[in-house]
Write an enzyme that holds these catalytic residues in place. Structure first.
Site, short mmCIF file in Angstrom:
data_model
loop_
_atom_site.label_atom_id
_atom_site.label_comp_id
_atom_site.label_asym_id
_atom_site.label_seq_id
_atom_site.Cartn_x
_atom_site.Cartn_y
_atom_site.Cartn_z
N CYS A 2 0.99 -1.16 0.04
CA CYS A 2 -0.02 -0.07 -0.06
C CYS A 2 0.97 1.38 -0.05
O CYS A 2 2.22 1.16 0.01
CB CYS A 2 -0.89 -0.09 1.15
N ARG A 27 1.28 1.61 -5.97
CA ARG A 27 1.53 0.52 -4.91
C ARG A 27 0.12 0.01 -4.49
O ARG A 27 0.38 -1.05 -3.64
CB ARG A 27 2.19 1.21 -3.72
N TRP A 75 -3.88 -1.72 -1.36
CA TRP A 75 -4.14 -3.05 -2.04
C TRP A 75 -4.43 -3.98 -1.07
O TRP A 75 -3.73 -4.07 -0.09
CB TRP A 75 -2.66 -3.48 -2.57
N ASN A 101 1.00 0.24 6.00
CA ASN A 101 1.27 -0.79 4.95
C ASN A 101 1.96 -2.14 5.54
O ASN A 101 3.17 -1.99 6.27
CB ASN A 101 2.51 -0.01 4.08
N GLY A 102 1.60 -3.08 5.10
CA GLY A 102 2.02 -4.53 5.61
C GLY A 102 0.99 -5.39 5.97
O GLY A 102 -0.25 -5.20 5.81
N GLU A 481 9.53 -13.77 -19.89
CA GLU A 481 9.34 -12.24 -19.45
C GLU A 481 8.30 -11.72 -20.48
O GLU A 481 7.22 -11.12 -20.14
CB GLU A 481 10.49 -11.55 -19.48
N LYS A 485 4.74 -10.05 -19.46
CA LYS A 485 4.17 -8.80 -19.89
C LYS A 485 2.62 -8.79 -20.55
O LYS A 485 1.78 -7.85 -20.14
CB LYS A 485 5.13 -8.38 -20.81
N GLU A 488 0.00 -10.00 -17.66
CA GLU A 488 -0.24 -9.02 -16.57
C GLU A 488 -0.98 -7.70 -17.09
O GLU A 488 -1.50 -7.02 -16.30
CB GLU A 488 0.82 -8.60 -15.76
N HIS A 504 6.81 -32.49 -25.17
CA HIS A 504 6.44 -33.59 -24.08
C HIS A 504 5.20 -33.33 -23.34
O HIS A 504 5.09 -33.31 -21.94
CB HIS A 504 7.70 -33.48 -23.13
N LYS A 603 2.61 -2.49 -7.38
CA LYS A 603 3.93 -2.15 -8.32
C LYS A 603 5.28 -2.98 -7.24
O LYS A 603 6.16 -3.74 -8.03
CB LYS A 603 4.43 -0.71 -8.39
C1 AGP Z 1 6.81 -7.27 -13.28
O1 AGP Z 1 5.96 -6.67 -14.40
C2 AGP Z 1 5.60 -7.17 -12.09
N1 AGP Z 1 5.58 -5.97 -11.75
C3 AGP Z 1 6.31 -8.28 -11.17
O2 AGP Z 1 6.66 -9.28 -11.61
C4 AGP Z 1 7.88 -7.61 -10.32
O3 AGP Z 1 8.84 -7.88 -11.33
C5 AGP Z 1 8.15 -8.56 -9.18
O4 AGP Z 1 6.87 -8.50 -8.27
C6 AGP Z 1 9.38 -8.24 -8.49
O5 AGP Z 1 9.38 -6.98 -8.16
P1 AGP Z 1 10.80 -6.16 -7.60
O6 AGP Z 1 11.78 -6.30 -8.89
O7 AGP Z 1 10.53 -4.63 -7.22
O8 AGP Z 1 11.23 -7.05 -6.68
#
Ligand code: AGP
Length: 608
Positions: A2, A27, A75, A101-102, A481, A485, A488, A504, A603
């Site tokens: 958050c 966040r 969040w 936050n947490g 990756e 992308k 997500e 397989h 994020k």
């Molecule tokens: C990537 O597009 C995502 N937002 C997520 O997988 C991110 O890479 C992952 O949560 C790790 O975050 P960080 O690099 O801040 O540790």
């Protein structure tokens, strides 16, 4: 994951708090709230949905008078994203407001204890226990009440505290999550991220776990866990607020894709001096480095995918075994690491809970920790033995782009530096690789220029219900990756597969409804990839091929084509990711998705 922000000064707080929330919304964005002191009481407004809904309910903050307040964008972890569950949370007597936050892991026991003492709860959140504990412990001394409350909590808690009886005073507490103080003129602030502060001040203090701070308009005091006042250094933020703005782009993600040439350059260039690599921030000598018998790379999400690319590159150049491990797995695996292990921790935010936990676990067993992070002063940066900062600048879009490519750039620098120190490459190869590193920013720009047609491919493929990304060697790590992308931000199901593994079992899913994105940039394996393309086409799939610039063979095999500029195959993942980022972006845009703030995501995942 958050965002919290606090302000105390001599002007109306609410508009400033809302602006801070806007910069923290990446966040968490399922609900938001603000509380201010006014006339000896606390006034509070909360709203489910984005910060803009909160702004609408408060006329941009104008309807909330008062020069001291706290705010939160959420969040959800405990309790649905409703107005009631939104932060801030009030004590029963309405004298205290708290943002958090947490995750308070012992909240259930605390809730039961407080209920038995007659406190009533309004929300389903863990956070509300803090508000009632503050009321319970307050005897006129706010600092003591905050310390006593914090001493009862277990888990991760970054708190902002407002008390109706303490005009102009704020408290904040840092435990297992980011918290930064901002120093203004006649005003002071706290926030989860520098981006929320840099519009008003560039002078900041990074708090450590266990520390708390007391803020008034004229002063900031920082205390350790025992309540003893400590002195803290003031850091100066080097970038401007414009770096955290969209700059005319429709989305932060597109801006950050386009910033990649500069971001990669900013990461590499300062480390190339007089034809040699100098890794400032990596404190080991070559002799100390040579004592490691193995390297473990740990991270989450895209950072993990970068680590997988790093494995291929480091093993190829250094001939040292490299393992990659998801941080959420490594932390609970009773890992076999020790003083002979170099642990490389990769993280854009430097605040990912699983990655922090894995770092702590391995460090406690004697591993040497090198962190590759983007956020200066982040928790991972401060826990590591050495830090290689990526210089991507603030990354706002939840889906990382420049964060990932600059992680690769840092891993490449490390791999070439280490290979030379270990004597595994000769001068000619060393100089060749340095030239390739120096050329990377231009390669990334070329990748942008080569793929201006991606928008039209997205119009053709955006209604696909499922896609597969396949590749071999480094292209397999890149495929992971590219697949992340896409899913997500467009919510289209997608899987990445080692191309040789498809037959397989998973190839049973391939039919005429599937689009297969085939990464063919490892030229030594191009013919193998052609075989895999033919396998899936024989079962009706359409193929979007990604090939090195000018390799026309791909036209005979694929239905549509993306291009990556030619260069050192070991470094191909940086530039080949650009067309895949653009493809994901335009598919999501065609589907009307919220590209910068995808559903269910945040994020920085600062909780388990
Ligand atoms: C990537 O597009 C995502 N937002 C997520 O997988 C991110 O890479 C992952 O949560 C790790 O975050 P960080 O690099 O801040 O540790």
């Amino acid at each position: 994951m958050c965002g919290i922000v606090g302000f105390t000064g001599q002007v109306q707080a609410a508009p400033i708090l809302l602006e801070g929330l806007r910069r923290l919304e990446y966040r968490g964005y399922d609900s938001a709230g603000v509380a201010v002191q006014h006339g000896g009481a606390i006034e509070m407004v909360k709203a489910s949905g984005t910060v803009e809904r909160l702004a609408e309910k408060t006329a941009g903050g104008a309807s909330l008078p008062g020069e001291c307040g706290i705010a939160h964008t959420r969040w959800a972890t405990h309790g649905a994203p409703t107005d009631t569950n939104a932060h801030p949370h009030l004590s029963g007597d309405g004298r205290f407001a708290v943002v958090h936050n947490g995750i308070i892991e012992n909240y259930a026991a605390l809730r039961a204890e407080l209920l038995s003492e007659g406190y009533a709860f309004a929300s389903e959140t863990d956070t509300e226990v803090v508000a009632h504990l503050l009321e319970h412990y307050y005897d006129g001394n706010l600092k003591r009440a905050v310390m006593r409350t914090a001493a009862r909590l277990e888990g991760s808690y970054v708190l902002g505290v407002l008390c109706a009886d303490e005009p102009g005073r704020l408290f904040c507490v840092k435990e297992a999550g980011p918290l930064i103080l901002g120093l203004g003129v006649g005003e002071n602030y706290f926030a989860s991220d520098v981006t929320a502060l840099v519009g008003r001040t560039k002078n900041v203090i990074y708090l450590e776990d266990g520390e708390m701070a007391e803020l008034t308009p004229e002063n900031i005091s920082v205390y350790d866990r025992t309540g003893r006042e400590i002195s803290k250094s003031v850091s100066h933020v080097v970038w401007d607020i414009e770096a955290a703005e969209k700059g005319g782009y429709e989305h932060f993600m597109m801006k950050e894709i386009m910033e990649q040439p500069r971001a990669v350059k900013s990461t590499i260039e300062p480390r190339l001096r007089n034809g040699r690599i100098e890794l400032e921030g990596f404190e080991l000598t070559a002799e100390e480095f040579s004592r490691f018998s193995r390297i473990v790379i740990t991270a989450c999400g895209s950072a993990y995918h970068a680590g997988m690319v790093g494995k291929y590159v480091i093993e190829s150049l250094c001939r040292v075994p490299v393992e990659t491990d998801l941080a959420s797995e490594l932390r609970y695996r009773d890992p076999i690491v020790g003083p002979d292990t170099l642990l490389i921790v990769v993280s854009q935010s430097g605040e990912t809970a699983d990655t922090i936990a894995a770092l702590r676990e391995c460090k406690a067993r004697g591993a040497y920790v090198l962190a590759i992070v983007n956020v200066v002063g982040s928790t991972i940066a401060r826990l590591a033995d050495s830090v290689l900062y990526t210089h991507a600048g603030p990354e706002i879009a939840v889906a990382t782009t420049k964060g990932y490519t600059t992680q690769l750039a840092a891993l490449y620098l490390f791999a070439v530096w280490a290979a030379e120190k270990l004597g595994r490459i000769d001068d000619a190869r060393y100089n060749e690789l340095i030239a390739e590193l120096d050329a990377l920013p231009a390669r990334v720009q070329r990748a942008i220029d080569l793929n201006l047609h991606v928008q039209y491919l997205a119009e053709r493929w955006h209604e696909q219900r499922a896609m597969f990304f396949i590749g071999r060697n480094i292209d397999y790590a890149a495929a992971l990756e590219g697949s992340l992308k896409l899913k997500e931000i467009s919510y289209i199901h997608s899987e990445a597969y080692a191309a040789g593994e498809l037959k397989h079992g998973t190839i049973a899913l391939i039919d005429e409804k599937r689009l297969v994105v085939a990464l063919c940039c490892q030229t030594a394996l191009f013919d193998k990839m052609v075989s895999n393309i033919q396998e899936v086409k024989a079962r009706g799939a359409k193929v979007l091929g990604l090939a090195p610039e000018g390799d026309r063979r791909i036209f005979a095999e694929a239905d549509d084509v993306l291009f990556a500029p030619r260069g050192e195959p070991l470094f191909a993942a940086v530039s080949e990711m650009v067309p895949l980022q653009l493809f994901a972006y335009y598919v999501a845009r065609e589907n009307g998705c919220d590209i910068d703030k995808p559903r269910n995501l945040a994020k920085s995942v600062t909780v388990e």
